[in-house]
Design a protein around this motif. Structure first.
Motif, PDB file in Angstrom:
ATOM      1  N   LEU A   1      -4.323  18.717   3.493  1.00 30.80           N
ATOM      2  CA  LEU A   1      -5.042  18.376   2.277  1.00 30.80           C
ATOM      3  C   LEU A   1      -4.032  17.769   1.315  1.00 30.80           C
ATOM      4  CD1 LEU A   1      -7.450  18.384   0.347  1.00 30.80           C
ATOM      5  CD2 LEU A   1      -6.835  20.733  -0.259  1.00 30.80           C
ATOM      6  N   VAL A   2      -4.345  16.584   0.811  1.00 31.56           N
ATOM      7  CA  VAL A   2      -3.464  15.892  -0.130  1.00 31.56           C
ATOM      8  C   VAL A   2      -4.202  15.702  -1.444  1.00 31.56           C
ATOM      9  CG1 VAL A   2      -2.219  13.745  -0.605  1.00 31.56           C
ATOM     10  CG2 VAL A   2      -2.244  14.684   1.721  1.00 31.56           C
ATOM     11  N   ILE A   3      -3.576  16.150  -2.525  1.00 25.52           N
ATOM     12  CA  ILE A   3      -4.079  15.902  -3.869  1.00 25.52           C
ATOM     13  C   ILE A   3      -3.261  14.735  -4.410  1.00 25.52           C
ATOM     14  CG2 ILE A   3      -4.521  16.869  -6.153  1.00 25.52           C
ATOM     15  CD1 ILE A   3      -5.887  18.390  -3.781  1.00 25.52           C
ATOM     16  N   LEU A   4      -3.932  13.631  -4.732  1.00 22.55           N
ATOM     17  CA  LEU A   4      -3.253  12.400  -5.151  1.00 22.55           C
ATOM     18  C   LEU A   4      -3.669  12.032  -6.569  1.00 22.55           C
ATOM     19  CD1 LEU A   4      -1.521   9.879  -4.431  1.00 22.55           C
ATOM     20  CD2 LEU A   4      -3.651   8.830  -3.584  1.00 22.55           C
ATOM     21  N   HIS A   5      -2.735  12.187  -7.510  1.00 24.64           N
ATOM     22  CA  HIS A   5      -2.966  11.748  -8.886  1.00 24.64           C
ATOM     23  C   HIS A   5      -2.126  10.494  -9.113  1.00 24.64           C
ATOM     24  CE1 HIS A   5      -4.472  15.919 -10.421  1.00 24.64           C
ATOM     25  NE2 HIS A   5      -5.111  15.497  -9.348  1.00 24.64           N
ATOM     26  N   HIS A   6      -2.268   9.888 -10.290  1.00 28.54           N
ATOM     27  CA  HIS A   6      -1.528   8.652 -10.539  1.00 28.54           C
ATOM     28  C   HIS A   6      -1.173   8.504 -12.011  1.00 28.54           C
ATOM     29  CE1 HIS A   6      -4.884   6.354 -12.397  1.00 28.54           C
ATOM     30  NE2 HIS A   6      -5.630   7.156 -11.651  1.00 28.54           N
TER      31      HIS A   6
ATOM     32  N   TYR B   1       1.088   8.812  -7.565  1.00 26.42           N
ATOM     33  CA  TYR B   1       1.277   7.381  -7.324  1.00 26.42           C
ATOM     34  C   TYR B   1       1.569   6.698  -8.646  1.00 26.42           C
ATOM     35  CZ  TYR B   1      -0.035   2.533  -6.250  1.00 26.42           C
ATOM     36  OH  TYR B   1      -0.049   1.177  -6.097  1.00 26.42           O
ATOM     37  N   ASP B   2       2.638   5.896  -8.678  1.00 25.24           N
ATOM     38  CA  ASP B   2       2.996   5.138  -9.876  1.00 25.24           C
ATOM     39  C   ASP B   2       2.332   3.765  -9.778  1.00 25.24           C
ATOM     40  OD1 ASP B   2       4.386   3.332 -11.682  1.00 25.24           O
ATOM     41  OD2 ASP B   2       5.877   4.932 -11.919  1.00 25.24           O
ATOM     42  N   VAL B   3       1.355   3.497 -10.661  1.00 26.73           N
ATOM     43  CA  VAL B   3       0.609   2.241 -10.574  1.00 26.73           C
ATOM     44  C   VAL B   3       1.477   1.029 -10.897  1.00 26.73           C
ATOM     45  CG1 VAL B   3      -1.633   3.307 -11.021  1.00 26.73           C
ATOM     46  CG2 VAL B   3      -0.304   2.411 -12.942  1.00 26.73           C
ATOM     47  N   ASP B   4       2.598   1.221 -11.590  1.00 27.34           N
ATOM     48  CA  ASP B   4       3.475   0.094 -11.915  1.00 27.34           C
ATOM     49  C   ASP B   4       4.431  -0.258 -10.784  1.00 27.34           C
ATOM     50  OD1 ASP B   4       2.416  -0.318 -14.498  1.00 27.34           O
ATOM     51  OD2 ASP B   4       3.696   1.280 -15.305  1.00 27.34           O
ATOM     52  N   THR B   5       4.974   0.751 -10.110  1.00 25.69           N
ATOM     53  CA  THR B   5       5.984   0.489  -9.069  1.00 25.69           C
ATOM     54  C   THR B   5       5.408   0.524  -7.657  1.00 25.69           C
ATOM     55  OG1 THR B   5       6.581   2.818  -8.806  1.00 25.69           O
ATOM     56  CG2 THR B   5       7.765   1.555 -10.514  1.00 25.69           C
ATOM     57  N   GLY B   6       4.244   1.176  -7.480  1.00 26.08           N
ATOM     58  CA  GLY B   6       3.677   1.335  -6.145  1.00 26.08           C
ATOM     59  C   GLY B   6       4.312   2.464  -5.353  1.00 26.08           C
ATOM     60  N   LEU B   7       5.180   3.248  -6.001  1.00 26.36           N
ATOM     61  CA  LEU B   7       5.843   4.350  -5.312  1.00 26.36           C
ATOM     62  C   LEU B   7       5.027   5.634  -5.401  1.00 26.36           C
ATOM     63  CD1 LEU B   7       9.510   3.725  -6.537  1.00 26.36           C
ATOM     64  CD2 LEU B   7       8.490   3.081  -4.338  1.00 26.36           C
ATOM     65  N   VAL B   8       5.163   6.465  -4.377  1.00 26.75           N
ATOM     66  CA  VAL B   8       4.496   7.756  -4.338  1.00 26.75           C
ATOM     67  C   VAL B   8       5.569   8.839  -4.384  1.00 26.75           C
ATOM     68  CG1 VAL B   8       3.039   9.298  -2.981  1.00 26.75           C
ATOM     69  CG2 VAL B   8       2.578   6.841  -2.989  1.00 26.75           C
ATOM     70  N   ASP B   9       5.450   9.741  -5.342  1.00 23.69           N
ATOM     71  CA  ASP B   9       6.382  10.864  -5.452  1.00 23.69           C
ATOM     72  C   ASP B   9       5.709  12.134  -4.948  1.00 23.69           C
ATOM     73  OD1 ASP B   9       8.592   9.543  -6.620  1.00 23.69           O
ATOM     74  OD2 ASP B   9       7.653   9.681  -8.601  1.00 23.69           O
TER      75      ASP B   9
ATOM     76  N   PRO C   1       0.426  13.381 -15.118  1.00 25.00           N
ATOM     77  CA  PRO C   1       0.040  13.413 -13.702  1.00 25.00           C
ATOM     78  C   PRO C   1       0.863  14.385 -12.858  1.00 25.00           C
ATOM     79  CG  PRO C   1       1.150  11.354 -14.204  1.00 25.00           C
ATOM     80  CD  PRO C   1       0.936  12.071 -15.509  1.00 25.00           C
ATOM     81  N   VAL C   2       2.108  14.588 -13.195  1.00 27.23           N
ATOM     82  CA  VAL C   2       2.923  15.554 -12.454  1.00 27.23           C
ATOM     83  C   VAL C   2       2.401  16.965 -12.698  1.00 27.23           C
ATOM     84  CG1 VAL C   2       5.230  16.569 -12.258  1.00 27.23           C
ATOM     85  CG2 VAL C   2       4.973  14.079 -12.371  1.00 27.23           C
ATOM     86  N   GLY C   3       2.139  17.270 -13.950  1.00 30.72           N
ATOM     87  CA  GLY C   3       1.592  18.576 -14.281  1.00 30.72           C
ATOM     88  C   GLY C   3       0.197  18.779 -13.723  1.00 30.72           C
ATOM     89  N   SER C   4      -0.635  17.740 -13.791  1.00 23.34           N
ATOM     90  CA  SER C   4      -2.017  17.883 -13.323  1.00 23.34           C
ATOM     91  C   SER C   4      -2.085  18.086 -11.814  1.00 23.34           C
ATOM     92  CB  SER C   4      -2.860  16.679 -13.748  1.00 23.34           C
ATOM     93  OG  SER C   4      -2.462  15.495 -13.098  1.00 23.34           O
ATOM     94  N   VAL C   5      -1.214  17.435 -11.077  1.00 23.10           N
ATOM     95  CA  VAL C   5      -1.244  17.631  -9.622  1.00 23.10           C
ATOM     96  C   VAL C   5      -0.773  19.044  -9.276  1.00 23.10           C
ATOM     97  CG1 VAL C   5       1.019  16.808  -8.782  1.00 23.10           C
ATOM     98  CG2 VAL C   5      -1.030  16.294  -7.486  1.00 23.10           C
ATOM     99  N   ARG C   6       0.168  19.567 -10.048  1.00 21.26           N
ATOM    100  CA  ARG C   6       0.601  20.962  -9.831  1.00 21.26           C
ATOM    101  C   ARG C   6      -0.542  21.938 -10.142  1.00 21.26           C
ATOM    102  NH1 ARG C   6       6.300  19.792 -12.393  1.00 21.26           N
ATOM    103  NH2 ARG C   6       7.494  19.492 -10.485  1.00 21.26           N
TER     104      ARG C   6
ATOM    105  N   PRO D   1      -6.831   5.583  -2.198  1.00 21.66           N
ATOM    106  CA  PRO D   1      -5.997   6.522  -1.443  1.00 21.66           C
ATOM    107  C   PRO D   1      -5.638   6.036  -0.031  1.00 21.66           C
ATOM    108  CG  PRO D   1      -7.691   7.719  -2.604  1.00 21.66           C
ATOM    109  CD  PRO D   1      -8.022   6.257  -2.748  1.00 21.66           C
ATOM    110  N   ALA D   2      -6.564   5.401   0.654  1.00 22.72           N
ATOM    111  CA  ALA D   2      -6.266   4.909   2.005  1.00 22.72           C
ATOM    112  C   ALA D   2      -5.156   3.871   1.955  1.00 22.72           C
ATOM    113  CB  ALA D   2      -7.523   4.333   2.659  1.00 22.72           C
ATOM    114  N   HIS D   3      -5.231   2.960   1.010  1.00 26.40           N
ATOM    115  CA  HIS D   3      -4.202   1.932   0.882  1.00 26.40           C
ATOM    116  C   HIS D   3      -2.866   2.538   0.447  1.00 26.40           C
ATOM    117  CE1 HIS D   3      -2.393  -1.951   0.050  1.00 26.40           C
ATOM    118  NE2 HIS D   3      -2.013  -1.465  -1.118  1.00 26.40           N
ATOM    119  N   VAL D   4      -2.909   3.382  -0.584  1.00 26.31           N
ATOM    120  CA  VAL D   4      -1.686   3.991  -1.121  1.00 26.31           C
ATOM    121  C   VAL D   4      -0.949   4.782  -0.042  1.00 26.31           C
ATOM    122  CG1 VAL D   4      -0.839   5.787  -2.705  1.00 26.31           C
ATOM    123  CG2 VAL D   4      -2.477   4.073  -3.513  1.00 26.31           C
ATOM    124  N   LEU D   5      -1.695   5.498   0.801  1.00 26.76           N
ATOM    125  CA  LEU D   5      -1.074   6.351   1.820  1.00 26.76           C
ATOM    126  C   LEU D   5      -0.947   5.678   3.186  1.00 26.76           C
ATOM    127  CD1 LEU D   5      -2.838   9.697   0.838  1.00 26.76           C
ATOM    128  CD2 LEU D   5      -0.535   8.920   0.214  1.00 26.76           C
ATOM    129  N   GLY D   6      -1.363   4.429   3.283  1.00 27.20           N
ATOM    130  CA  GLY D   6      -1.232   3.688   4.539  1.00 27.20           C
ATOM    131  C   GLY D   6      -2.124   4.229   5.644  1.00 27.20           C
TER     132      GLY D   6
END
Length: 147
Positions: free
Chosen positions: A63-68, A128-136, A101-106, A13-18
């Motif tokens: 508070l951030v909930i981060l799924h992937h 977080y998309d593990v293939d693209t590195g993008l966070v939605d 992951p979209v449903g689970s984070v909701r 999470p620290a790396h993904v969120l900078g």
């Protein structure tokens, strides 16, 4: 900031969120899910923070909930008895959106909104998309209900 995320080593999470050291408390568990244990850990961290007058900074926090994507939890969907904190196999597991992951984070943001009241901070849901590195942003910052 507090981040709840998965223990998957591809999703730090620290790396993904900078985030830099000291910018967030990070709670990691299998799937990054909001469970009774996660809620107890969050409550204890809040007490520890409030008790430490030297580092306690009153005011709002996030508070951030981060799924992937490609989470190993999806492999447990066919075996609901393996999923943590689930007592009635398929019906309860289905409502947790384990395979999505979209449903689970909701689901988990809603669990926080139902469980925590009386403090003022927003909760967000990210994937977080593990293939693209993008966070939605799936759930934009949503304030908790004050009681």
């Amino acid at each position: 900031m507090m981040v709840v995320g998965c223990i998957d080593p591809r999703v730090d999470p620290a790396h993904v969120l900078g985030l830099s050291n000291g910018e967030a408390a990070i709670i990691r568990n299998v799937g990054g899910r909001i469970t009774p244990t996660t809620l107890r850990t969050m409550a204890l961290l809040g007490k520890v923070g409030a008790a430490n007058a030297d580092t306690h900074r009153p005011g709002d926090w996030n508070l951030v909930i981060l799924h992937h994507t490609d989470c190993g939890m999806t492999d447990l969907a066919p075996s609901p008895t393996c999923w943590p904190n689930t007592s009635s196999p398929s019906s309860e597991l289905e409502g947790k959106s384990v395979s999505d992951p979209v449903g689970s984070v909701r689901v988990d943001v809603e669990a926080i909104l139902q469980a925590i009241h009386g403090t003022a901070f927003p909760v967000s849901g990210l994937v977080y998309d593990v293939d693209t590195g993008l966070v939605d942003v799936v759930v934009a910052p949503t304030p908790l209900t004050l009681i």
